[in-house]
Design a protein around this motif. Sequence first.
Motif, PDB file in Angstrom:
ATOM      1  N   ILE A 155      38.828  43.024  43.643  1.00 51.98           N
ATOM      2  CA  ILE A 155      37.987  42.970  42.442  1.00 51.98           C
ATOM      3  C   ILE A 155      36.743  42.126  42.699  1.00 51.98           C
ATOM      4  CG2 ILE A 155      37.880  42.132  40.060  1.00 51.98           C
ATOM      5  CD1 ILE A 155      40.909  42.753  39.869  1.00 51.98           C
ATOM      6  N   SER A 156      36.940  40.986  43.342  1.00 56.57           N
ATOM      7  CA  SER A 156      35.827  40.071  43.603  1.00 56.57           C
ATOM      8  C   SER A 156      34.816  40.674  44.563  1.00 56.57           C
ATOM      9  CB  SER A 156      36.363  38.744  44.166  1.00 56.57           C
ATOM     10  OG  SER A 156      37.219  38.119  43.235  1.00 56.57           O
ATOM     11  N   THR A 157      35.289  41.433  45.516  1.00 60.44           N
ATOM     12  CA  THR A 157      34.390  42.097  46.466  1.00 60.44           C
ATOM     13  C   THR A 157      33.417  43.019  45.745  1.00 60.44           C
ATOM     14  OG1 THR A 157      36.060  41.955  48.222  1.00 60.44           O
ATOM     15  CG2 THR A 157      34.296  43.599  48.497  1.00 60.44           C
ATOM     16  N   GLU A 158      33.911  43.692  44.717  1.00 62.72           N
ATOM     17  CA  GLU A 158      33.065  44.617  43.956  1.00 62.72           C
ATOM     18  C   GLU A 158      31.944  43.891  43.206  1.00 62.72           C
ATOM     19  OE1 GLU A 158      35.748  46.736  41.459  1.00 62.72           O
ATOM     20  OE2 GLU A 158      36.710  47.816  43.119  1.00 62.72           O
ATOM     21  N   ALA A 159      32.088  42.571  42.991  1.00 62.13           N
ATOM     22  CA  ALA A 159      31.054  41.797  42.293  1.00 62.13           C
ATOM     23  C   ALA A 159      29.860  41.501  43.194  1.00 62.13           C
ATOM     24  CB  ALA A 159      31.645  40.498  41.755  1.00 62.13           C
ATOM     25  N   GLY A 160      30.000  41.750  44.498  1.00 61.59           N
ATOM     26  CA  GLY A 160      28.870  41.646  45.403  1.00 61.59           C
ATOM     27  C   GLY A 160      28.560  40.281  45.985  1.00 61.59           C
ATOM     28  N   PRO A 161      29.544  39.416  46.203  1.00 66.94           N
ATOM     29  CA  PRO A 161      29.252  38.150  46.866  1.00 66.94           C
ATOM     30  C   PRO A 161      29.051  38.365  48.358  1.00 66.94           C
ATOM     31  CG  PRO A 161      31.612  38.348  46.613  1.00 66.94           C
ATOM     32  CD  PRO A 161      30.994  39.568  45.942  1.00 66.94           C
TER      33      PRO A 161
END
Length: 329
Positions: free
Chosen positions: A87-93
């Motif tokens: 999920i966090s990867t999809e936020a673009g960090p």
Amino acid sequence: MVHIRNIALPDFPLLLAPMEDVSDPPFRAVCKEGGADLMYTEFISSEGLIRAAAKSRQKLDVFDYERPIGIQLFGSDVETMGECARISTEAGPDLIDINYGCPVKQVACRGAGAALLRDIPKMVEMTSAVVKATHLPVTVKTRLGWDDSTKNVEDVAERLQDVGIEALTVHGRTRVQMYKGEADWDLIGRIKNNPRIKIPIFGNGDIDSPQKAVEYKNRYGVDGVMIGRAAIGYPWIFREVKHFNATGELLAPPTVEERVQACRMHFEKSLEWKGPRAGVFEMRRHYAQYFRGLEGARQWRTRLVDTNDPAEIHAIMDEIIAAEPVLVG
């Protein structure tokens, strides 16, 4: 340069520590302006993220001006942490960081944060799950151990490197110490000087001056340092460390106008990201730090926290500049 896979950082990079209820986007904006090279979100609960809790979801907000930026996760369930990494990867960090260092009861007593230092096999399994769940570099922040009898971070460093982490930050205290006493950097230095360790090693704990940052760099050989509490209300710590490292000379402290400009930027970003009500309210905790040491600081802070009107807050800041208060401590 220091590399975390494709992330190129300058020699001796300065990292902004992820601090709960502090390291939000408005705070990160002023620290980036002040010279922070790598920053992290506040830590995000994996359980909260899975439940789609609004506060956890909002913490995923990252902005291009912050880059490179990492999202930091904590949790106690291996499968949940893997899903949250996706999920966090999809936020673009630019990277995913795992928190194995938070000592507070409401985290550690749930088997997350520093609690994993008492279950190294589970820590390794969880780290491996996160690494496999994302294409981004994965880093870890941890402590020396749970207590003085279990300072196992040297073993932890090797085992986490073996399952794929690409940088490690170590806070020089145990969980039992919380934030008390002096940070012990000896083990951090031993990790960095371990010939098996190939990833960047960053030290954290008690870095509150340019002199100490450079002294610890030279004494322990770390690739960089992470700064936390010393940056609250004082984002100039980053530029001061960089200048001292490059020249051996101390910069003059920030002027009154610089203090107000940074505080105003923080305030405006707070309004923009949190909305007018929360933005005004949550900014109140920062005024004392921005104006610490200035003549009349208490009266300025009192006036700033007593109003809910953004226009009035801006007017008070204008008054502070016009008054030209001197630095008295």
